[in-house]
Write a protein that holds these residues in place. Structure first.
Motif, mmCIF file in Angstrom:
data_model
loop_
_atom_site.group_PDB
_atom_site.id
_atom_site.type_symbol
_atom_site.label_atom_id
_atom_site.label_comp_id
_atom_site.label_asym_id
_atom_site.label_seq_id
_atom_site.Cartn_x
_atom_site.Cartn_y
_atom_site.Cartn_z
ATOM 1 N N PHE A 94 0.813 -1.213 0.000
ATOM 2 C CA PHE A 94 0.000 0.000 0.000
ATOM 3 C C PHE A 94 0.851 1.269 0.000
ATOM 4 O O PHE A 94 0.303 2.367 -0.086
ATOM 5 N N SER A 95 2.162 1.112 0.111
ATOM 6 C CA SER A 95 3.079 2.258 0.025
ATOM 7 C C SER A 95 3.910 2.198 -1.250
ATOM 8 O O SER A 95 4.976 2.813 -1.321
ATOM 9 N N TRP A 96 3.427 1.469 -2.242
ATOM 10 C CA TRP A 96 4.225 1.179 -3.431
ATOM 11 C C TRP A 96 4.591 2.430 -4.223
ATOM 12 O O TRP A 96 5.626 2.474 -4.896
ATOM 13 N N ASP A 97 3.755 3.451 -4.162
ATOM 14 C CA ASP A 97 4.039 4.645 -4.959
ATOM 15 C C ASP A 97 4.677 5.761 -4.134
ATOM 16 O O ASP A 97 4.705 6.918 -4.569
ATOM 17 N N VAL A 98 5.176 5.435 -2.939
ATOM 18 C CA VAL A 98 5.905 6.432 -2.154
ATOM 19 C C VAL A 98 7.216 6.737 -2.867
ATOM 20 O O VAL A 98 8.025 5.834 -3.120
ATOM 21 N N ILE A 99 7.436 7.997 -3.210
ATOM 22 C CA ILE A 99 8.629 8.399 -3.960
ATOM 23 C C ILE A 99 9.503 9.334 -3.133
ATOM 24 O O ILE A 99 10.715 9.170 -3.064
ATOM 25 N N ASP A 100 8.877 10.304 -2.499
ATOM 26 C CA ASP A 100 9.631 11.294 -1.734
ATOM 27 C C ASP A 100 10.270 10.659 -0.503
ATOM 28 O O ASP A 100 9.577 10.094 0.338
ATOM 29 N N ARG A 101 11.583 10.696 -0.423
ATOM 30 C CA ARG A 101 12.347 10.143 0.699
ATOM 31 C C ARG A 101 11.982 8.675 0.941
ATOM 32 O O ARG A 101 11.784 8.231 2.070
ATOM 33 N N ALA A 102 11.904 7.919 -0.141
ATOM 34 C CA ALA A 102 11.452 6.529 -0.068
ATOM 35 C C ALA A 102 12.368 5.669 0.792
ATOM 36 O O ALA A 102 11.895 4.838 1.584
#
Length: 508
Positions: A94-102
């Motif tokens: 559910f966090s697959w599209d976290v990009i910023d400071r991944a």
């Protein structure tokens, strides 16, 4: 072998700090999947004795103080290690599209997961406390950096409550160490502590752990923390972190100080029942979907505390089963509210969601929320029913009145769950085709009412939102499968939980 869940998770966290951001989500997913595979393999291994808290690793750590790196396993620990792996995989998906400071995001997330594994497997009292406190730091940064609504306030409140509980736990640990002369949980479980010591050490230790389990009236950090946290943070908080307090209260406070537990268990039952009813009543008045689910978590954790207070095999086994069940259900509810809905609509207000007709715009989210709501209400065939009925059977043997009062709480749970479900997905403002009073007045005066064509159907009023992604569907599918599997065949877990509960000292 099960000890590798800790090593793999912390190793993955370290790797995240040195590899490029493009690999972050894959490293995190492979890490938690490997940990889950290890726990699943142990779960199906016939050679493991799950009836007793058997040592799996024991190495000298600080010999002068009697501290050892000591890990052990029984059916209770294994059940909670298993749900930790399930929730962790879903949280990553559910966090697959976290990009910023991944890299940083997944680093803190893996620290929470690794620390939780450590708590569930620790057989040294100080080692357990170390892992327990280790979880607090990444929780703070996950919320304060990556959270949303009042994130600084939510992170600080959660941390202060956690440190307050930790201070009480530390006092209880010192009392046990000075009196028992050991930090080994198995040795301390055989030591006969003085009744006078147990009368005050037990409530101090139990309350310290129960703060993290959301015991009333020290529960207010939970809804605030859930709302402020990012979706993965809310999933870990409800699915894993709240279980740390309940597990430690069972493993440490109740098992080390059985006489103190007998002195205070009625008060635990009273606070548990108040928590069930009070949190459900407050949830009924909330307008923010995440606040509804946050108070729902407090109410459901009240069932865990009630099961522990029964002091019989049925009740305590049901409490452990409820830890697993709510871990899955709570994570699923927060995943729908935080990721599927809020990420696309940018609102969690039920009044605003009511006009969006999300059952047409996000049909998979609607289906998932229906399943999660049914499990939360305790519908037969899902894990919530299996856990709660086991607790209530145990409670009936010890506190029949509590069962009657809890019944009122269960009605409130159904009420706020159905209200949230209807408002979020099945309640479109203005959907009714009935004429308004103004139209009726014009008709009485001989004028023609507005033509029906001017009233939009629910399908016409649907808004166009980004469809649910494959990772989100996989994460939701895993959680739904878990709650359905345990609901249809709870014996699968209870056969491993009950022998471990029967070996507990406070039942003898």
């Amino acid at each position: 072998m099960i000890a590798w869940t800790i090593y793999i998770t912390f190793a993955g966290a370290i790797v995240l700090l040195v590899l490029p951001r493009v690999f972050a989500r894959w490293i995190a997913l492979v890490t938690v999947a490997a940990g889950f595979a290890v726990s699943l393999a142990t779960f199906f291994c016939d050679d493991v004795d799950l009836a007793h808290f058997k040592t799996i690793v024991r190495l000298p750590w600080v010999p002068a103080l009697g501290m050892n790196y000591h890990l052990a396993l029984d059916g209770i620990s294994l059940t909670l290690v298993l749900v930790t792996g399930i929730v962790a995989i879903s949280a990553i998906l559910f966090s697959w599209d976290v990009i910023d400071r991944a890299n940083e995001f997944f680093f803190w997330l893996l620290l929470v997961v690794g620390g939780s594994y450590g708590v569930f497997l620790s057989a040294d009292l100080f080692l357990l406390f170390l892992f327990y406190e280790l979880v607090i730091v990444p929780k703070y940064f996950l919320i304060a950096i990556f959270g949303s609504t009042n994130k600084e306030y939510g992170a600080m409140k959660l941390t202060l409550y956690s440190f307050f509980g930790g201070a009480l736990v530390f006092l209880g640990i010192i009392a046990a160490y000075v009196s028992g002369g050991s930090l080994d949980l198995n040795q301390l479980a055989q030591f006969q502590f003085a009744p006078q010591l147990q009368s005050w050490a037990f409530p101090v230790l139990f309350l310290g752990f129960a703060v993290l389990a959301g015991i009333w009236p020290l529960h207010t950090w939970a809804p605030t923390g859930h709302v402020a946290a990012p979706t993965a943070g809310s999933m870990l908080l409800a699915g894993i972190v709240m279980k740390l307090g309940a597990y430690a209260a069972l493993r440490v406070a109740m098992n080390l100080f059985p006489q103190g537990f007998q002195m205070w268990r009625t008060w635990i039952a009273v606070l548990a029942v108040i928590g069930i009813v009070y949190a459900a009543a407050v949830a009924l008045r909330q307008r923010d979907l995440k606040f509804v689910i946050g108070y729902s978590s407090v109410s459901h954790m009240g069932f865990v505390l009630l099961g522990l207070a029964t002091a019989n095999v049925f009740g305590v086994s049901g409490a452990v089963l409820q830890m697993f069940s709510h871990g899955v259900i709570g994570a699923l509810l927060f995943a729908v509210a935080g990721r599927m809905i809020y990420r696309r609509t940018h609102t969690r207000e039920l009044d605003a969601l009511a006009g969006m007709n999300l059952r047409h715009a996000l049909p998979f989210a609607a289906f998932t929320f229906v399943i999660a709501s049914a499990a939360s209400m305790g519908i037969p065939g899902l894990s919530g029913f299996a856990a709660e009925i086991t607790i209530l059977i145990g409670a009936w043997k010890s506190y029949p009145l509590a069962v009657w009062i809890t019944g009122a709480g269960m009605v409130l749970v159904a009420a706020f769950t159905l209200r949230a479900l209807k408002r979020a997905f099945f309640d479109v403002d203005g959907e009714s085709t009935a004429p308004s009073s103004a139209s009726a007045a014009r008709t009485d005066a001989g004028q023609m009412p507005a033509p029906p064509a001017q009233i939009a159907s629910s399908a016409e009023r649907s808004i166009h939102l980004e469809p649910i992604t494959i990772p989100e569907k996989l994460g939701a599918g895993l959680l739904m499968f878990a709650t359905l599997a345990v609901g249809l065949y709870p014996k699968f877990l209870l056969d491993r939980i009950q022998p471990a509960v029967e070996a507990m000292r406070f039942l003898k």
